[in-house]
Design a protein around this motif. Sequence first.
Motif, PDB file in Angstrom:
ATOM      1  N   UNK A 225     -29.364  16.323  11.709  1.00  0.00           N
ATOM      2  CA  UNK A 225     -29.303  17.770  11.885  1.00  0.00           C
ATOM      3  C   UNK A 225     -30.702  18.357  11.882  1.00  0.00           C
ATOM      4  N   UNK A 226     -31.593  17.758  11.086  1.00  0.00           N
ATOM      5  CA  UNK A 226     -32.974  18.215  11.049  1.00  0.00           C
ATOM      6  C   UNK A 226     -33.834  17.129  10.445  1.00  0.00           C
ATOM      7  N   UNK A 227     -35.151  17.247  10.669  1.00  0.00           N
ATOM      8  CA  UNK A 227     -36.111  16.389   9.978  1.00  0.00           C
ATOM      9  C   UNK A 227     -36.511  17.097   8.702  1.00  0.00           C
ATOM     10  N   UNK A 228     -36.311  16.454   7.574  1.00  0.00           N
ATOM     11  CA  UNK A 228     -36.514  17.094   6.279  1.00  0.00           C
ATOM     12  C   UNK A 228     -37.914  16.789   5.744  1.00  0.00           C
ATOM     13  N   UNK A 229     -38.721  17.832   5.617  1.00  0.00           N
ATOM     14  CA  UNK A 229     -40.064  17.713   5.066  1.00  0.00           C
ATOM     15  C   UNK A 229     -40.050  18.270   3.644  1.00  0.00           C
ATOM     16  N   UNK A 230     -40.746  17.563   2.748  1.00  0.00           N
ATOM     17  CA  UNK A 230     -40.749  17.973   1.343  1.00  0.00           C
ATOM     18  C   UNK A 230     -42.184  18.106   0.861  1.00  0.00           C
ATOM     19  N   UNK A 231     -42.523  19.284   0.305  1.00  0.00           N
ATOM     20  CA  UNK A 231     -43.850  19.528  -0.262  1.00  0.00           C
ATOM     21  C   UNK A 231     -43.697  19.537  -1.779  1.00  0.00           C
ATOM     22  N   UNK A 232     -44.384  18.630  -2.461  1.00  0.00           N
ATOM     23  CA  UNK A 232     -44.219  18.513  -3.903  1.00  0.00           C
ATOM     24  C   UNK A 232     -44.807  19.720  -4.628  1.00  0.00           C
ATOM     25  N   UNK A 233     -44.399  19.884  -5.871  1.00  0.00           N
ATOM     26  CA  UNK A 233     -44.831  21.043  -6.646  1.00  0.00           C
ATOM     27  C   UNK A 233     -46.334  21.042  -6.910  1.00  0.00           C
ATOM     28  N   UNK A 285     -46.258  29.368  -3.617  1.00  0.00           N
ATOM     29  CA  UNK A 285     -47.354  29.223  -4.581  1.00  0.00           C
ATOM     30  C   UNK A 285     -47.753  27.760  -4.683  1.00  0.00           C
ATOM     31  N   UNK A 286     -49.046  27.492  -4.479  1.00  0.00           N
ATOM     32  CA  UNK A 286     -49.550  26.129  -4.535  1.00  0.00           C
ATOM     33  C   UNK A 286     -50.430  25.946  -5.766  1.00  0.00           C
ATOM     34  N   UNK A 287     -50.380  24.742  -6.343  1.00  0.00           N
ATOM     35  CA  UNK A 287     -51.202  24.431  -7.517  1.00  0.00           C
ATOM     36  C   UNK A 287     -52.666  24.425  -7.135  1.00  0.00           C
ATOM     37  N   UNK A 288     -53.529  24.820  -8.063  1.00  0.00           N
ATOM     38  CA  UNK A 288     -54.961  24.913  -7.804  1.00  0.00           C
ATOM     39  C   UNK A 288     -55.721  23.657  -8.210  1.00  0.00           C
ATOM     40  N   UNK A 289     -55.079  22.756  -8.958  1.00  0.00           N
ATOM     41  CA  UNK A 289     -55.774  21.563  -9.429  1.00  0.00           C
ATOM     42  C   UNK A 289     -55.014  20.328  -9.004  1.00  0.00           C
ATOM     43  N   UNK A 301     -35.191  13.706   1.745  1.00  0.00           N
ATOM     44  CA  UNK A 301     -36.556  13.938   2.229  1.00  0.00           C
ATOM     45  C   UNK A 301     -37.002  12.765   3.086  1.00  0.00           C
ATOM     46  N   UNK A 302     -37.448  13.059   4.308  1.00  0.00           N
ATOM     47  CA  UNK A 302     -37.881  12.016   5.234  1.00  0.00           C
ATOM     48  C   UNK A 302     -39.396  11.942   5.356  1.00  0.00           C
ATOM     49  N   UNK A 303     -40.089  13.054   5.102  1.00  0.00           N
ATOM     50  CA  UNK A 303     -41.556  13.079   5.078  1.00  0.00           C
ATOM     51  C   UNK A 303     -41.971  13.885   3.830  1.00  0.00           C
ATOM     52  N   UNK A 304     -42.833  13.298   2.987  1.00  0.00           N
ATOM     53  CA  UNK A 304     -43.231  13.930   1.729  1.00  0.00           C
ATOM     54  C   UNK A 304     -44.716  14.209   1.750  1.00  0.00           C
ATOM     55  N   UNK A 305     -45.087  15.457   1.426  1.00  0.00           N
ATOM     56  CA  UNK A 305     -46.490  15.874   1.338  1.00  0.00           C
ATOM     57  C   UNK A 305     -46.805  16.120  -0.137  1.00  0.00           C
ATOM     58  N   UNK A 306     -47.850  15.474  -0.656  1.00  0.00           N
ATOM     59  CA  UNK A 306     -48.158  15.604  -2.087  1.00  0.00           C
ATOM     60  C   UNK A 306     -49.651  15.568  -2.323  1.00  0.00           C
ATOM     61  N   UNK A 307     -50.037  15.885  -3.590  1.00  0.00           N
ATOM     62  CA  UNK A 307     -51.435  15.761  -4.010  1.00  0.00           C
ATOM     63  C   UNK A 307     -52.385  16.565  -3.151  1.00  0.00           C
ATOM     64  N   UNK A 308     -53.476  15.923  -2.748  1.00  0.00           N
ATOM     65  CA  UNK A 308     -54.510  16.616  -1.966  1.00  0.00           C
ATOM     66  C   UNK A 308     -54.352  16.367  -0.471  1.00  0.00           C
ATOM     67  N   UNK A 309     -53.151  16.068  -0.027  1.00  0.00           N
ATOM     68  CA  UNK A 309     -52.890  15.870   1.396  1.00  0.00           C
ATOM     69  C   UNK A 309     -52.250  14.545   1.717  1.00  0.00           C
TER      70      UNK A 309
END
Length: 313
Positions: A225-233, A285-289, A301-309
Amino acid sequence: MTHISSYIQALLFASLFTVFINASIGWALIYIIGAAIVLSITTFLISKKRFTVKLRDISGVAEHGRNVTFDILLKKKGFCFIPYVELCVSADSSIHIRTSLLFRRSVSVSGSFRAAHSGLNTITLNEVIIRDFLGLLQFRIPLEQTAHIAVLPRVIEYDGPEVPPNLLPSEEEEVEEGVAVTQGGMPGYEHREYVVGDSPRRVNYKLSAKKQKLMVRLDESSGHASTNLYITENALPICCDKAFALAKKLIIRGGTVKITHKGDERTAATPETLDRLREWLAFREFAETEEPFTETPPADAEVVFSGNGQIAV
């Protein structure tokens, strides 16, 4: 300290003038200098807490790298005579703004800072420094007032790992006009107007001839139905840029994308909804550190974005 030493030297000069040159003029100089010092200190002590400072909220959204204007309002509360006011602001860098509270009931001053990253950018009014008109006394007032501005993700090319073919919309499948799949309210073999970047093989020429404008298929033949992208906290703002870049790539090819971040999610399938998706990402809202990635992404989740990229497919 420099100002105080200067006035002490002036008093010594007046004393010497009194003793060796002209007593009348010398005493007059001493009275004038002494009265100025007393008046300066007295008005400062009376005025130092008789005003308010407010960092105004910033509305709308901004583009990455552009200057954002902010306003600070100062208002008197009764008698207030402060000629030197310094506002200490921090954003991407330190900003110092100077003004005065003399003959106006209120004063509004403006400054600007550079939008340093996607998502919420924060500006903080840290403290106000005031001085009397002779510069003898200084008083610091800590504030810690904050304002925020939502900054749109940058429009960049996706440069992460290659997305598996099963997550991409098919480029080869031929679909006849009129075929439509609408499972769960999601677009299937439906159509939208052509935009620059669409594959020519997705153009439905029969329908385009009828409508007198190019129309392209929305294809879900892969069964997703869709490509699921996940951006971690704990993801840094660069992840917002990369997630949007991949979403744009998939949507231009006719796919549907769902992005999830901090318990909220948005779905986009057309250039119009892509614009709304970009604006939604600006307000996340994105973490600063940088912190280690310990969060467990959802099962879909099929693609996960985390940390500094970092990107996991």
